[in-house]
Design a protein around this motif. Structure first.
Motif, PDB file in Angstrom:
ATOM      1  N   VAL A  32       0.307  -1.142   0.024  1.00 19.78           N
ATOM      2  CA  VAL A  32       0.142  -0.112  -0.254  1.00 19.78           C
ATOM      3  C   VAL A  32       1.199   1.316  -0.035  1.00 19.78           C
ATOM      4  CG1 VAL A  32      -1.489   1.251   1.517  1.00 19.78           C
ATOM      5  CG2 VAL A  32      -1.445  -1.143   1.459  1.00 19.78           C
ATOM      6  N   VAL A  33       0.795   2.051  -1.204  1.00 18.32           N
ATOM      7  CA  VAL A  33       1.276   3.880  -0.700  1.00 18.32           C
ATOM      8  C   VAL A  33      -0.154   4.503  -0.544  1.00 18.32           C
ATOM      9  CG1 VAL A  33       2.238   5.328  -1.789  1.00 18.32           C
ATOM     10  CG2 VAL A  33       3.165   2.649  -2.532  1.00 18.32           C
ATOM     11  N   VAL A  34       0.693   5.160   0.585  1.00 20.12           N
ATOM     12  CA  VAL A  34      -1.171   6.164   1.622  1.00 20.12           C
ATOM     13  C   VAL A  34      -0.549   7.190   0.992  1.00 20.12           C
ATOM     14  CG1 VAL A  34      -1.714   7.574   3.632  1.00 20.12           C
ATOM     15  CG2 VAL A  34      -1.259   4.784   3.734  1.00 20.12           C
ATOM     16  N   VAL A  35      -1.148   7.868  -0.167  1.00 20.62           N
ATOM     17  CA  VAL A  35      -1.285   9.718  -0.176  1.00 20.62           C
ATOM     18  C   VAL A  35      -2.290  10.057   0.555  1.00 20.62           C
ATOM     19  CG1 VAL A  35      -0.708  11.508  -2.003  1.00 20.62           C
ATOM     20  CG2 VAL A  35       0.055   8.328  -2.950  1.00 20.62           C
ATOM     21  N   ASP A  36      -1.367  11.249   1.685  1.00 21.01           N
ATOM     22  CA  ASP A  36      -2.305  11.586   2.100  1.00 21.01           C
ATOM     23  C   ASP A  36      -1.731  13.179   2.911  1.00 21.01           C
ATOM     24  OD1 ASP A  36      -4.814  10.805   4.315  1.00 21.01           O
ATOM     25  OD2 ASP A  36      -4.001  12.883   4.569  1.00 21.01           O
ATOM     26  N   LYS A  37      -2.547  14.679   2.314  1.00 18.95           N
ATOM     27  CA  LYS A  37      -2.290  15.918   2.944  1.00 18.95           C
ATOM     28  C   LYS A  37      -2.170  16.217   4.148  1.00 18.95           C
ATOM     29  CE  LYS A  37      -3.316  20.288   1.274  1.00 18.95           C
ATOM     30  NZ  LYS A  37      -4.453  21.281   1.260  1.00 18.95           N
ATOM     31  N   LEU A  38      -2.564  15.530   4.971  1.00 19.29           N
ATOM     32  CA  LEU A  38      -2.723  15.170   6.204  1.00 19.29           C
ATOM     33  C   LEU A  38      -3.547  16.601   6.818  1.00 19.29           C
ATOM     34  CD1 LEU A  38       0.404  13.256   7.916  1.00 19.29           C
ATOM     35  CD2 LEU A  38      -1.009  12.753   7.418  1.00 19.29           C
ATOM     36  N   THR A  39      -4.356  16.897   6.629  1.00 20.93           N
ATOM     37  CA  THR A  39      -5.033  18.215   6.498  1.00 20.93           C
ATOM     38  C   THR A  39      -5.807  17.529   8.480  1.00 20.93           C
ATOM     39  OG1 THR A  39      -7.412  17.144   6.695  1.00 20.93           O
ATOM     40  CG2 THR A  39      -5.867  17.881   5.034  1.00 20.93           C
ATOM     41  N   TYR A  40      -6.393  18.649   9.629  1.00 21.98           N
ATOM     42  CA  TYR A  40      -6.977  18.221  10.378  1.00 21.98           C
ATOM     43  C   TYR A  40      -7.177  17.053  10.716  1.00 21.98           C
ATOM     44  CZ  TYR A  40     -12.105  18.888   8.503  1.00 21.98           C
ATOM     45  OH  TYR A  40     -12.738  17.524   8.305  1.00 21.98           O
ATOM     46  N   ALA A  41      -7.681  16.267   9.031  1.00 26.00           N
ATOM     47  CA  ALA A  41      -9.316  15.298   9.147  1.00 26.00           C
ATOM     48  C   ALA A  41      -8.071  13.807   9.498  1.00 26.00           C
ATOM     49  CB  ALA A  41      -9.825  15.355   8.398  1.00 26.00           C
ATOM     50  N   GLY A  42      -6.283  14.085   8.276  1.00 25.45           N
ATOM     51  CA  GLY A  42      -5.766  13.212   8.444  1.00 25.45           C
ATOM     52  C   GLY A  42      -4.729  13.055   9.597  1.00 25.45           C
ATOM     53  N   ASN A  43      -4.749  11.469  10.200  1.00 20.48           N
ATOM     54  CA  ASN A  43      -3.773  10.854  11.581  1.00 20.48           C
ATOM     55  C   ASN A  43      -2.796  10.093  11.109  1.00 20.48           C
ATOM     56  OD1 ASN A  43      -2.897  10.762  14.454  1.00 20.48           O
ATOM     57  ND2 ASN A  43      -5.171  11.343  14.410  1.00 20.48           N
ATOM     58  N   LEU A  44      -1.752  10.147  11.334  1.00 22.30           N
ATOM     59  CA  LEU A  44      -0.970   8.826  11.161  1.00 22.30           C
ATOM     60  C   LEU A  44      -1.133   8.249  12.367  1.00 22.30           C
ATOM     61  CD1 LEU A  44       2.545  11.172  10.025  1.00 22.30           C
ATOM     62  CD2 LEU A  44       0.904   9.545   8.827  1.00 22.30           C
ATOM     63  N   ALA A  45      -1.360   8.376  13.244  1.00 23.66           N
ATOM     64  CA  ALA A  45      -1.771   7.766  14.243  1.00 23.66           C
ATOM     65  C   ALA A  45      -2.788   6.451  13.721  1.00 23.66           C
ATOM     66  CB  ALA A  45      -2.570   8.085  15.205  1.00 23.66           C
ATOM     67  N   ASN A  46      -3.737   6.873  13.118  1.00 20.73           N
ATOM     68  CA  ASN A  46      -4.440   6.050  12.399  1.00 20.73           C
ATOM     69  C   ASN A  46      -3.879   4.730  11.576  1.00 20.73           C
ATOM     70  OD1 ASN A  46      -6.374   7.940  13.186  1.00 20.73           O
ATOM     71  ND2 ASN A  46      -7.269   8.322  11.263  1.00 20.73           N
ATOM     72  N   LEU A  47      -2.783   4.941  11.208  1.00 13.69           N
ATOM     73  CA  LEU A  47      -1.736   3.564  10.937  1.00 13.69           C
ATOM     74  C   LEU A  47      -0.789   3.046  11.328  1.00 13.69           C
ATOM     75  CD1 LEU A  47      -1.778   5.612   7.172  1.00 13.69           C
ATOM     76  CD2 LEU A  47      -3.271   3.800   7.433  1.00 13.69           C
ATOM     77  N   GLU A  48      -0.953   3.675  12.662  1.00 12.53           N
ATOM     78  CA  GLU A  48      -0.089   3.382  13.649  1.00 12.53           C
ATOM     79  C   GLU A  48       0.144   1.532  13.553  1.00 12.53           C
ATOM     80  OE1 GLU A  48       0.845   6.462  16.994  1.00 12.53           O
ATOM     81  OE2 GLU A  48      -0.045   4.161  18.138  1.00 12.53           O
ATOM     82  N   SER A  49       1.388   0.991  14.155  1.00 10.07           N
ATOM     83  CA  SER A  49       1.111  -0.388  13.504  1.00 10.07           C
ATOM     84  C   SER A  49       1.167  -0.953  13.293  1.00 10.07           C
ATOM     85  CB  SER A  49       0.820  -0.834  15.449  1.00 10.07           C
ATOM     86  OG  SER A  49      -0.446  -1.213  14.470  1.00 10.07           O
ATOM     87  N   LEU A  50       1.143  -0.714  11.584  1.00 10.38           N
ATOM     88  CA  LEU A  50       0.970  -1.495  10.495  1.00 10.38           C
ATOM     89  C   LEU A  50       2.410  -1.309  10.030  1.00 10.38           C
ATOM     90  CD1 LEU A  50      -2.193   0.843   9.226  1.00 10.38           C
ATOM     91  CD2 LEU A  50      -1.712  -1.963   9.686  1.00 10.38           C
ATOM     92  N   PRO A  51       2.626  -3.118   9.376  1.00  5.49           N
ATOM     93  CA  PRO A  51       4.334  -2.754   9.183  1.00  5.49           C
ATOM     94  C   PRO A  51       4.614  -2.351   7.638  1.00  5.49           C
ATOM     95  CG  PRO A  51       2.382  -4.789   8.116  1.00  5.49           C
ATOM     96  CD  PRO A  51       2.136  -3.797   9.196  1.00  5.49           C
ATOM     97  N   VAL A  52       5.628  -2.035   8.319  1.00  2.44           N
ATOM     98  CA  VAL A  52       6.590  -1.020   7.149  1.00  2.44           C
ATOM     99  C   VAL A  52       6.390  -0.748   5.761  1.00  2.44           C
ATOM    100  CG1 VAL A  52       7.194   0.945   9.165  1.00  2.44           C
ATOM    101  CG2 VAL A  52       8.353  -1.024   8.306  1.00  2.44           C
TER     102      VAL A  52
END
Ligand code: NAD
Ligand code: DAU
Length: 335
Positions: A32-52
């Protein structure tokens, strides 16, 4: 599922996108390649603990052609969740909705065209407008597009771009139009998490108007499983309606939350109604269910709400920091 190796998930750090990425990691061997601008609604914590080694995160804007082309050149598919998603915000500042929801979709479609890759567009039931409250009518794929809010108008525009790019340029695209979602990682500005977290901090929930507006609630896991079915079995050029049949008025949802969280049924405030507030959404998903062999697993709102209340109760660190800002913004909107 073998048709994909590398899938771009635009908006993968948001509510539904992150739940989708989690599903992909646990049910496929795709990268998976996530492309995200991390606006107020985007949060890297939502993807925590997924295999890099399975999930690469590129922080960037879907309107950035160079960035999108550089990731699309080595991918098999784009699944687009990236959007400005909140109706209330769109009523106060619509510009970013036009930019991301319309121009961003255009950039992604052009990349899908250039690299001949699959494109799936995540859209909403709101493109059809609303229905009278006291009927059993539901929207079908033949219903006309009649969006009411700036948000839903931009989503409708983006759907039309997808349809046009498929017909004019042969882009291998599908669309799903989904009902209201709830579940883990939903931003606390949205109705259900706003009220759950209000109760957790001892604040009275806020109900717009009389609370008679009806929404059809689908657990996010069921939305994600529907998108997976479209990616596997969807017909190019088709749209799919994903919904639960669980149409409930806002006041009923709120009373259920109050009951499940041991509060009296009148522990809430009526606040000013949303301008142009859509009365009722309902989708007839029968054809999608039979075409894709899909159906929701959460068939009881009470059970889905119990799980969701537990998640917000156990993950206060995830939402507490942003809660005050959201409530301040609502006070400004109301002021
Ligand atoms: P969300 O607001 O929680 O997440 C949106 C994500 O997109 C965020 O991570 C944000 O940072 C990212 N983003 C915004 N602008 C961007 C840009 N220009 N470039 C890259 N990333 C950008 O939204 P959500 O509720 O997860 O909704 C996802 C999609 O599903 C949206 O397209 C929405 O219209 C659709 N949808 C939502 C629901 C619902 O009930 N939430 C129902 C049906 C359809
Ligand atoms: O129908 C799908 C759509 O559902 C998605 O396309 C949108 O991205 C998503 O945000 C959602 O839109 P709604 O406007 O329906 O969701 P929201 O959570 O903002 O509100 C749900 C209902 O609850 C709506 O009738 C307004 C009402 N409401 C909302 C809030 C935030 C309240 O009564 N009080 C509130 O505090």
């Amino acid at each position: 599922r073998d048709q994909y190796h590398t899938v771009i998930v635009a908006g993968g750090a948001g509510f539904i996108g992150a739940n989708f990425v989690r599903n992909v990691v646990s049910t496929t061997n795709w990268s998976v390649v996530v492309v995200d601008k991390l606006t107020y609604a985007g949060n890297l914590a939502n993807l925590e603990s997924l295999p890099v080694e399975r999930v690469d995160v590129v922080v960037g804007d879907i309107c950035d052609e160079n960035l999108v082309n550089s990731v699309a050149s080595s991918a098999d598919a784009i699944v687009n969740f990236a959007a400005e998603s909140h109706n209330d915000r769109s009523l106060h500042a619509a510009k970013s909705f036009l930019k991301t929801n319309v121009e961003g979709t255009f950039v992604l479609l052009e990349a899908a065209r250039r690299f001949s890759i699959r494109y799936h567009h995540v859209s909403t039931d709101e493109v059809y407008g609303d229905l009278p409250i006291d009927t059993d009518e539901a929207f079908t794929l033949d219903s006309p597009y009649r969006p009411s809010s700036p948000y839903s108008a931009t989503k409708a525009a983006s759907d039309h771009l997808v349809t046009a790019w498929t017909r004019s340029y042969g882009v291998q695209a599908t669309i799903s139009n989904c009902a209201n979602n709830y579940g883990p990682y939903q931003h606390v500005e949205k109705f259900i998490p706003r009220q759950i977290t209000n109760l957790l901090i001892g604040t009275r929930p806020k109900l717009y108007g009389a609370g008679s507006n009806v929404r059809e609630w689908l657990h996010v896991n069921d939305h994600v499983s529907g998108i997976m079915r479209v990616l596997e079995f969807g017909r190019i050029g088709s749209s799919y309606l994903l919904s639960s049949g669980i149409g409930v008025s806002n006041i009923e949802v709120l009373r259920l939350v109050l009951e499940l969280m041991d509060h009296p049924s009148d522990f809430f405030d009526h606040v000013r109604d949303r301008p142009g507030h859509d009365r009722r959404y309902a989708l007839d998903s029968a054809s999608t269910r039979s075409d894709l062999g899909w159906s929701p697993t959460y068939t009881d709102l009470r059970e889905g709400l119990c799980d969701t209340i537990r998640w917000y109760s156990e993950n206060t660190n995830w939402w507490a920091a942003g809660k005050r800002g959201v409530e301040e913004q609502y006070r400004r909107f109301e002021g």
